[in-house]
Design a protein around this motif. Structure first.
Motif, PDB file in Angstrom:
ATOM      1  N   UNK A 158      48.166  30.244  41.400  1.00 33.18           N
ATOM      2  CA  UNK A 158      47.235  29.744  40.271  1.00 33.18           C
ATOM      3  C   UNK A 158      45.719  29.926  40.439  1.00 33.18           C
ATOM      4  N   UNK A 159      45.233  29.573  41.763  1.00 33.33           N
ATOM      5  CA  UNK A 159      43.892  29.672  41.932  1.00 33.33           C
ATOM      6  C   UNK A 159      43.618  31.178  42.040  1.00 33.33           C
ATOM      7  N   UNK A 160      44.346  32.224  42.716  1.00 30.99           N
ATOM      8  CA  UNK A 160      44.027  33.547  42.435  1.00 30.99           C
ATOM      9  C   UNK A 160      43.948  34.162  41.278  1.00 30.99           C
ATOM     10  N   UNK A 161      45.155  33.569  40.387  1.00 29.95           N
ATOM     11  CA  UNK A 161      45.063  34.265  39.130  1.00 29.95           C
ATOM     12  C   UNK A 161      44.146  33.996  38.257  1.00 29.95           C
ATOM     13  N   UNK A 162      43.736  32.598  38.098  1.00 32.83           N
ATOM     14  CA  UNK A 162      42.629  32.039  37.631  1.00 32.83           C
ATOM     15  C   UNK A 162      41.312  32.730  37.822  1.00 32.83           C
ATOM     16  N   UNK A 163      40.905  32.951  39.152  1.00 31.36           N
ATOM     17  CA  UNK A 163      39.876  33.634  39.527  1.00 31.36           C
ATOM     18  C   UNK A 163      39.810  35.030  39.276  1.00 31.36           C
ATOM     19  N   UNK A 164      40.965  35.830  39.328  1.00 29.11           N
ATOM     20  CA  UNK A 164      40.861  37.173  38.805  1.00 29.11           C
ATOM     21  C   UNK A 164      40.674  37.236  37.143  1.00 29.11           C
ATOM     22  N   UNK A 165      41.086  36.317  36.644  1.00 26.19           N
ATOM     23  CA  UNK A 165      41.205  36.327  35.227  1.00 26.19           C
ATOM     24  C   UNK A 165      39.668  36.027  34.889  1.00 26.19           C
ATOM     25  N   UNK A 166      39.001  35.473  35.558  1.00 27.59           N
ATOM     26  CA  UNK A 166      37.477  35.114  35.166  1.00 27.59           C
ATOM     27  C   UNK A 166      36.628  36.190  35.485  1.00 27.59           C
ATOM     28  N   UNK A 167      37.087  36.717  36.784  1.00 28.09           N
ATOM     29  CA  UNK A 167      36.247  38.009  37.243  1.00 28.09           C
ATOM     30  C   UNK A 167      36.263  39.155  36.529  1.00 28.09           C
ATOM     31  N   UNK A 168      37.600  39.592  36.448  1.00 25.64           N
ATOM     32  CA  UNK A 168      38.084  40.995  35.864  1.00 25.64           C
ATOM     33  C   UNK A 168      39.314  41.030  35.355  1.00 25.64           C
ATOM     34  N   UNK A 169      39.859  40.439  34.034  1.00 26.47           N
ATOM     35  CA  UNK A 169      40.838  40.170  33.231  1.00 26.47           C
ATOM     36  C   UNK A 169      41.439  41.452  33.027  1.00 26.47           C
ATOM     37  N   UNK A 170      40.841  42.725  33.235  1.00 25.08           N
ATOM     38  CA  UNK A 170      41.397  43.852  32.820  1.00 25.08           C
ATOM     39  C   UNK A 170      42.218  44.352  33.919  1.00 25.08           C
ATOM     40  N   UNK A 171      42.075  44.032  35.028  1.00 17.39           N
ATOM     41  CA  UNK A 171      43.206  44.489  36.377  1.00 17.39           C
ATOM     42  C   UNK A 171      44.401  43.948  36.344  1.00 17.39           C
TER      43      UNK A 171
END
Length: 449
Positions: A158-171
């Motif tokens: 959950x921490x990783x997905x939240x961080x990726x969604x915040x930084x670059x949701x298009x990946x």
């Protein structure tokens, strides 16, 4: 046989506090101060100076407390995984009803088995070159797809997905699910890494899980996981545990992150940073284009001012040539006048520098006369001084004294005799006269008064 007393309605009802108090007394009476060995786990050094930890072996564990007035005398602090021996009193913590050891002293008993295995494997893999920087693959700046190897139920996911969604949701993100602790977890983690490598659908792979004890993180210390990471052609970011936790996976991975969140940050670009960079580049491009356009406009204005009629340019050149002719005539007159003045100045200097030979000869004769006179006076002075020194030498010559009737007496060892006390009876003395010498023997002597 004695039977247990029967419970009746008149039996006293104990409060929880009374029960815990009696249990504590029972434990402390039946268990004297003793030494207990085990492995340290969940160690906490509180701000108060008290230490709290668990002491465990392969089958059980017990909570321990060492208070500040005891711990302050130790010159070392236990760490998780240390094998130690504690001198402790068995007691019960009444507010929670938990039995524990009140530690009086601690002594080392060696590193824990898990830490020993960790160090041994780390040293072997390091010697094989699995940790070499030359083997590390760079992370892509703009990954097209990111893979995650972890448990679907892990908080780290959950921490990783939240961080990726915040930084670059298009990946896009692909999860390779696997248990991250427990029996057989290491083999399943290695299988998930190999699956991601064989499918080759990601540009970077995150291997992560949340924090825990060394036992919880042990799957990431297994050799099978380390070799799977090393063989993976995809760049791997290891984000296992907290910032203070280190696993074998951290050392063999292409990039070590202190936490799963940090692993996601290292694996992905930041959308906000990219936006700022693009905006800055857009501003610089606009500014550069504007400056270039202004330069070209200024150049056009300059060229338009230079564009004149050919007749006007010929007239301007003719005027310029006439002006140059006048300057040339004027300059020639000035040059001739300056040369004439310079010649006159040199003539004056030559006349002033011409020598007067007759005067110089008279001066030389006068100087020669004065030099001869000075030498004559100096020689006379030297002659007078030499005569005076010669007269003094005559007066000081011992031969002159002997010529006046005196003689000189020496002892047998050649020393001049000044006092009759310096000679002995029957001693041979040498006597020197003005002419010749003699040897005499002392037959009588008189001491001077």
């Amino acid at each position: 046989m004695h039977s247990a007393p029967a419970l009746t309605d008149e039996s006293p009802v104990l409060s929880v506090s009374e029960l815990n108090r009696r249990a504590k007394q029972l434990l402390e009476r039946n268990f004297p101060l003793m030494w207990i060995s085990g492995e340290v786990s969940n160690f906490i050094a509180a701000a108060s100076g008290h230490w709290y930890f668990s002491l465990k072996d392969g089958n059980a564990q017990v909570r321990c407390a060492m208070f500040r007035h005891k711990s302050q005398y130790l010159d070392w602090q236990p760490r998780n995984g240390d094998q130690i021996e504690v001198r402790a009193l068995v007691t019960l913590y009444e507010p929670r009803g938990e039995y524990q050891l009140n530690v009086e002293n601690i002594r080392r008993a060696g590193l824990g088995a898990l830490y020993a295995a960790f160090g041994k494997l780390k040293a072997r893999l390091e010697q094989e070159g699995l940790f070499d920087e030359a083997c590390k693959k760079p992370l892509p700046a703009f990954p097209g797809q990111i893979g995650i190897v972890t448990s679907p139920a892990a908080a780290a996911l959950r921490d990783v997905l939240t961080t990726l969604r915040r930084r670059m949701p298009s990946i896009p993100v692909i999860l390779y699910p696997t248990p991250v602790q427990g029996e057989g977890a290491a083999a399943k983690i290695a299988d998930a890494i190999r699956t991601a490598a064989s499918r080759a659908e990601c540009d970077v792979l995150i291997v992560c899980r949340g924090g825990g004890s060394i036992e919880d993180l042990w799957a990431f210390n297994e050799e099978i996981v380390a070799r799977a990471i090393h063989a993976c052609p995809i760049p791997v970011v290891s984000g296992v545990g907290h910032e203070t936790d280190f696993t074998i996976s951290d050392f063999v991975a292409d990039r070590r992150a202190p936490t799963p969140t940090s692993a996601a940050e290292q694996a992905s670009p930041n959308r906000a940073d990219l936006r700022h960079r693009i905006e800055a580049m857009h501003s610089r491009l606009n500014r550069h284009l504007r400056q270039k356009l202004e330069q070209r406009m200024q150049q056009v204005d300059y060229l338009s001012r230079r564009l004149v009629h050919p007749g006007e340019r010929l007239n301007a050149r003719l005027t310029h040539l006439t002006h140059l002719g006048q300057r040339l005539n004027n300059n020639a007159g000035h040059v001739l006048a300056e040369r004439e003045w310079h010649l006159q100045k040199l003539a004056h200097r030559l006349a002033a520098a011409k020598p007067d030979i007759a005067t110089r000869e008279a001066q030389q004769r006068e100087l020669a006369r004065r030099l001869q006179l000075s030498l004559s006076h100096r020689m006379q002075d030297y002659k007078t001084g030499l005569q005076r020194l010669q007269a003094n030498l005559v007066h000081l010559n011992p031969q002159s004294v002997l010529e006046r009737g005196f003689s000189m007496v020496r002892s047998a060892d050649g020393k001049i005799v000044y006092d009759s006390k310096e000679i002995a009876m029957d001693e041979a003395l040498s006597i020197t006269f003005a002419r010749g010498s003699a040897v005499a023997r002392v037959t009588r002597k008189e001491d001077g008064r």
